[in-house]
Design a protein around this motif. Structure first.
Motif, short mmCIF file in Angstrom:
data_model
loop_
_atom_site.label_atom_id
_atom_site.label_comp_id
_atom_site.label_asym_id
_atom_site.label_seq_id
_atom_site.Cartn_x
_atom_site.Cartn_y
_atom_site.Cartn_z
N GLU A 81 -4.72 48.62 55.12
CA GLU A 81 -3.91 47.45 54.80
C GLU A 81 -4.58 46.56 53.76
N GLN A 82 -5.90 46.49 53.82
CA GLN A 82 -6.65 45.65 52.89
C GLN A 82 -6.60 46.19 51.46
N TYR A 83 -6.53 47.51 51.32
CA TYR A 83 -6.57 48.13 49.99
C TYR A 83 -5.26 48.80 49.62
N GLY A 84 -4.16 48.41 50.24
CA GLY A 84 -2.88 49.04 50.00
C GLY A 84 -2.35 48.89 48.59
N LYS A 85 -2.85 47.92 47.85
CA LYS A 85 -2.38 47.70 46.48
C LYS A 85 -3.11 48.57 45.47
N TYR A 86 -4.09 49.31 45.93
CA TYR A 86 -4.88 50.17 45.05
C TYR A 86 -4.35 51.60 45.14
N THR A 87 -4.23 52.25 43.99
CA THR A 87 -3.85 53.66 43.95
C THR A 87 -4.95 54.43 43.24
N TRP A 88 -4.99 55.73 43.47
CA TRP A 88 -6.01 56.56 42.82
C TRP A 88 -5.36 57.79 42.22
N ASN A 89 -6.03 58.31 41.20
CA ASN A 89 -5.66 59.62 40.65
C ASN A 89 -6.92 60.32 40.20
N SER A 90 -6.86 61.63 40.21
CA SER A 90 -8.03 62.41 39.80
C SER A 90 -7.60 63.45 38.77
N LYS A 91 -8.54 63.79 37.94
CA LYS A 91 -8.28 64.85 36.96
C LYS A 91 -9.59 65.53 36.59
N MET A 92 -9.46 66.78 36.24
CA MET A 92 -10.61 67.58 35.83
C MET A 92 -10.61 67.62 34.30
N LEU A 93 -11.69 67.18 33.70
CA LEU A 93 -11.80 67.11 32.25
C LEU A 93 -12.69 68.23 31.73
N SER A 94 -12.35 68.76 30.59
CA SER A 94 -13.15 69.81 29.96
C SER A 94 -14.35 69.20 29.24
N THR A 95 -15.36 70.02 29.08
CA THR A 95 -16.53 69.63 28.29
C THR A 95 -16.80 70.72 27.26
N SER A 96 -17.73 70.48 26.40
CA SER A 96 -18.08 71.49 25.39
C SER A 96 -19.02 72.55 25.95
#
Length: 123
Positions: free
Chosen positions: A79-94
């Protein structure tokens, strides 16, 4: 007119000038306090966003299924952090077989975000 007939005290103009100066200073200090409060809220929300991003990143890494989290998103049930959303992604490197898992936490209400990265070796 002799100098004996002069009255001591302030003129109406001097009193009005003093009132205007005090009013301007008062309004300035109220605005400064409001800005300070707004900045405090923003800093606190940003700190929470970074802490939540770190927490979510640890959860993902402990789960050992990093590939499944690429492109995932969600919100925090608390309830305290309900306004926060998250997303994740995998990024490429060289570098071959090396990827970066990025977790971003956002609070749209106060327009803050926190991002944490984790470097992953994938065979």
């Amino acid at each position: 007119m002799s100098s004996d007939s002069k009255k001591n005290g302030f003129t109406f103009l001097e009193v009005m000038a003093a009132i205007v100066i005090i009013a301007v200073m008062g309004l300035s200090s109220v605005q400064l306090m409001k800005n300070t409060d707004d900045e405090f809220i923003n800093v606190k929300a940003t700190r929470i966003a970074y802490e939540l991003a770190q927490q979510k990143l640890y959860e993902i890494v402990e789960d050992h299924s990093l590939r499944l989290y690429s492109g995932n998103d969600g919100s925090f049930d608390d309830e305290q952090y309900g306004k926060y959303t998250w997303n994740s992604k995998m990024l490429s490197t060289s570098i071959d077989h090396v990827r970066i898992l990025e977790v971003e936490v956002v609070n749209e209400e106060v327009n803050v975000r926190g991002v944490m990265d984790y470097m992953v070796y994938i065979k």
